[in-house]
Design an enzyme around this catalytic site. Structure first.
Site, PDB file in Angstrom:
ATOM      1  N   HIS A 129      30.205 -46.037  -7.624  1.00 24.37           N
ATOM      2  CA  HIS A 129      30.690 -47.181  -8.530  1.00 24.37           C
ATOM      3  C   HIS A 129      30.263 -48.589  -7.896  1.00 24.37           C
ATOM      4  CE1 HIS A 129      33.856 -49.080 -11.559  1.00 24.37           C
ATOM      5  NE2 HIS A 129      32.657 -49.822 -11.480  1.00 24.37           N
TER       6      HIS A 129
ATOM      7  N   SER B 166      39.304 -40.950  -7.714  1.00 22.79           N
ATOM      8  CA  SER B 166      38.810 -41.954  -6.826  1.00 22.79           C
ATOM      9  C   SER B 166      39.440 -42.279  -5.535  1.00 22.79           C
ATOM     10  CB  SER B 166      39.212 -43.480  -7.630  1.00 22.79           C
ATOM     11  OG  SER B 166      38.907 -44.433  -6.908  1.00 22.79           O
TER      12      SER B 166
ATOM     13  N   GLY C 166      38.697 -54.091  -9.083  1.00 18.42           N
ATOM     14  CA  GLY C 166      39.315 -54.511  -7.707  1.00 18.42           C
ATOM     15  C   GLY C 166      40.206 -53.986  -6.945  1.00 18.42           C
ATOM     16  N   PHE C 167      41.011 -53.273  -7.838  1.00 18.28           N
ATOM     17  CA  PHE C 167      42.017 -52.725  -7.037  1.00 18.28           C
ATOM     18  C   PHE C 167      42.563 -51.060  -7.788  1.00 18.28           C
ATOM     19  CE2 PHE C 167      41.988 -57.074  -6.062  1.00 18.28           C
ATOM     20  CZ  PHE C 167      42.151 -56.872  -4.724  1.00 18.28           C
TER      21      PHE C 167
ATOM     22  N   GLY D 195      43.888 -47.164 -14.175  1.00 19.62           N
ATOM     23  CA  GLY D 195      45.035 -46.996 -14.696  1.00 19.62           C
ATOM     24  C   GLY D 195      45.330 -45.436 -15.243  1.00 19.62           C
TER      25      GLY D 195
ATOM     26  N   HIS E  59      34.762 -39.729  -7.191  1.00 20.55           N
ATOM     27  CA  HIS E  59      34.366 -41.317  -7.578  1.00 20.55           C
ATOM     28  C   HIS E  59      34.667 -42.223  -6.497  1.00 20.55           C
ATOM     29  CE1 HIS E  59      34.198 -44.396 -10.544  1.00 20.55           C
ATOM     30  NE2 HIS E  59      34.789 -45.412  -9.844  1.00 20.55           N
TER      31      HIS E  59
ATOM     32  N   MET F 268      30.290 -51.973  -7.737  1.00 24.04           N
ATOM     33  CA  MET F 268      31.234 -53.287  -8.132  1.00 24.04           C
ATOM     34  C   MET F 268      30.561 -54.546  -6.927  1.00 24.04           C
ATOM     35  SD  MET F 268      34.801 -51.559  -9.118  1.00 24.04           S
ATOM     36  CE  MET F 268      34.258 -50.133  -7.928  1.00 24.04           C
TER      37      MET F 268
ATOM     38  N   MET G 160      35.590 -49.767 -18.150  1.00 27.47           N
ATOM     39  CA  MET G 160      36.758 -50.071 -17.178  1.00 27.47           C
ATOM     40  C   MET G 160      37.977 -50.399 -17.956  1.00 27.47           C
ATOM     41  SD  MET G 160      35.460 -50.153 -14.192  1.00 27.47           S
ATOM     42  CE  MET G 160      37.115 -50.633 -13.405  1.00 27.47           C
TER      43      MET G 160
ATOM     44  N   GLY H  31      45.692 -48.458  -8.736  1.00 28.20           N
ATOM     45  CA  GLY H  31      47.102 -48.936  -8.908  1.00 28.20           C
ATOM     46  C   GLY H  31      47.589 -49.891 -10.051  1.00 28.20           C
TER      47      GLY H  31
ATOM     48  N   ASP I 297      37.695 -45.753 -16.337  1.00 27.64           N
ATOM     49  CA  ASP I 297      38.358 -45.956 -14.953  1.00 27.64           C
ATOM     50  C   ASP I 297      39.206 -47.047 -14.831  1.00 27.64           C
ATOM     51  OD1 ASP I 297      38.212 -46.017 -12.201  1.00 27.64           O
ATOM     52  OD2 ASP I 297      36.293 -46.977 -12.127  1.00 27.64           O
TER      53      ASP I 297
ATOM     54  N   GLY J 277      42.525 -42.623  -9.589  1.00 27.02           N
ATOM     55  CA  GLY J 277      42.922 -42.884  -8.186  1.00 27.02           C
ATOM     56  C   GLY J 277      44.164 -42.596  -7.746  1.00 27.02           C
ATOM     57  N   SER J 278      45.262 -43.520  -7.973  1.00 26.87           N
ATOM     58  CA  SER J 278      46.505 -43.298  -7.800  1.00 26.87           C
ATOM     59  C   SER J 278      47.247 -42.080  -8.291  1.00 26.87           C
ATOM     60  CB  SER J 278      47.389 -44.691  -7.820  1.00 26.87           C
ATOM     61  OG  SER J 278      47.059 -44.990  -9.117  1.00 26.87           O
TER      62      SER J 278
ATOM     63  N   MET K 237      32.749 -52.130  -3.414  1.00 23.89           N
ATOM     64  CA  MET K 237      33.079 -53.654  -3.716  1.00 23.89           C
ATOM     65  C   MET K 237      32.743 -54.460  -2.644  1.00 23.89           C
ATOM     66  SD  MET K 237      36.767 -52.918  -4.891  1.00 23.89           S
ATOM     67  CE  MET K 237      37.300 -51.715  -6.396  1.00 23.89           C
TER      68      MET K 237
ATOM     69  N   ASP L 291      34.309 -46.222  -4.826  1.00 28.20           N
ATOM     70  CA  ASP L 291      34.324 -47.764  -5.432  1.00 28.20           C
ATOM     71  C   ASP L 291      33.530 -48.545  -4.098  1.00 28.20           C
ATOM     72  OD1 ASP L 291      35.614 -47.536  -8.059  1.00 28.20           O
ATOM     73  OD2 ASP L 291      37.256 -46.795  -6.936  1.00 28.20           O
TER      74      ASP L 291
HETATM   75  C1  DX5 Z   1      38.996 -50.249  -9.841  1.00 30.06           C
HETATM   76  C2  DX5 Z   1      38.158 -49.166  -9.321  1.00 30.06           C
HETATM   77  C3  DX5 Z   1      38.969 -47.772 -10.035  1.00 30.06           C
HETATM   78  C4  DX5 Z   1      40.079 -47.555  -9.033  1.00 30.06           C
HETATM   79  C5  DX5 Z   1      41.010 -46.355 -10.028  1.00 30.06           C
HETATM   80  O1  DX5 Z   1      38.363 -51.339  -9.497  1.00 30.06           O
HETATM   81  O2  DX5 Z   1      37.025 -49.018 -10.061  1.00 30.06           O
HETATM   82  O3  DX5 Z   1      37.904 -46.655  -9.697  1.00 30.06           O
HETATM   83  O4  DX5 Z   1      40.161 -47.015  -7.941  1.00 30.06           O
HETATM   84  O5  DX5 Z   1      42.375 -46.290  -9.439  1.00 30.06           O
HETATM   85  P1  DX5 Z   1      43.600 -46.053 -10.322  1.00 30.06           P
HETATM   86  O6  DX5 Z   1      43.500 -44.742 -10.905  1.00 30.06           O
HETATM   87  O7  DX5 Z   1      44.686 -46.170  -9.315  1.00 30.06           O
HETATM   88  O8  DX5 Z   1      43.679 -47.117 -11.255  1.00 30.06           O
HETATM   89 ZN    ZN Z   2      35.815 -47.053 -10.005  1.00 28.92          ZN
END
Ligand code: DX5
Ligand code: ZN
Length: 207
Positions: free
Chosen positions: A66, A8, A144-145, A174, A33, A68, A139, A147, A172, A194-195, A37, A35
């Site tokens: 994705h 992501s 939203g974020f 953590g 991926h 959102m 999810m 990490g 998706d 992502g992270s 928003m 995101d």
């Molecule tokens: C959250 C996003 C995820 C996020 C994943 O709202 O949809 O795709 O970027 O990031 P990590 O893997 O760091 O949770």
């Molecule tokens: Zn996502």
């Protein structure tokens, strides 16, 4: 089922997005991926179609977009035009009838259709729509974020979903090396991360 990894880019360094994307492409990512928003459906604002258009020019990876956002139907065409290969809508943002319409339109354009649900949304909300989708994005954090911490409470949901759905199940939020095993065991086969991937010293190893 083949396990696929979708880094992501929300966790990438946006000052050198091109380099970051090529890094995960070389490291063996299966798709990218992205995101999107809008500051309404989720408390953050990220990427619009113009960015997707330029991302599409620098990578061969399928773009897994994705959404959102509220009123996703008003933006689907723009994201298709920008080069998306897969588009995910949230069930919390659209009525079942509206989703069926979008799914049919996307299929006609050969775009893969995904349906996502928040951690607190029960499977019952998407059950009747499963036949119209290529994949479900579960999810495992409140969107939203990046990490945030993976919510193990979604594991039974993944397991139940696998018993009624044969397509790709993506998870998706953590996702890292510690939780991936349990997610796959529950029946998912696509991991958005992502992270964990972008923060890794060795992204190839992380993937
Ligand atoms: C959250 C996003 C995820 C996020 C994943 O709202 O949809 O795709 O970027 O990031 P990590 O893997 O760091 O949770
Ligand atoms: Zn996502």
């Amino acid at each position: 089922m083949k396990i696929k990894i979708a880094p992501s880019i929300l966790s990438a360094d946006f000052s050198c997005l091109d380099k970051e994307i090529k890094k995960v492409e070389r490291a063996g990512a299966d798709m990218l991926h992205i995101d999107v928003m809008d500051g309404h459906f989720v408390p953050n604002i990220t990427i619009g179609p113009v960015v997707v258009k330029y991302i599409d020019r620098v990578t061969k990876l399928p773009l897994d977009v994705h959404l959102m956002i509220e009123k996703p139907e008003e933006f689907v065409d723009d994201f298709v035009g920008a080069g998306s290969d897969m588009i995910t809508l949230h069930i919390e943002t659209i009525k079942a009838s509206g989703f069926r319409l979008q799914a049919a339109r996307l299929k006609k354009k050969k775009i893969k259709v995904g349906l996502s649900l928040n951690p607190s949304t029960p499977l019952a909300k998407i059950k009747s729509l499963l036949r119209y989708v290529d994949f479900v994005l579960v999810m495992s954090v409140h969107p939203g974020f990046s990490g945030q911490k993976f919510m193990p409470s979604v594991l039974p949901k993944i397991k139940k979903l696998r018993s009624m759905f044969k397509g790709d199940i993506s998870v998706d939020g953590g996702v890292n090396d510690k939780v991936a095993g349990g997610i796959i065991k529950a029946g998912a086969n696509v991991l958005a991360a992502g992270s964990y991937v972008f923060g890794a010293k060795d992204p190839k190893r992380a993937i």
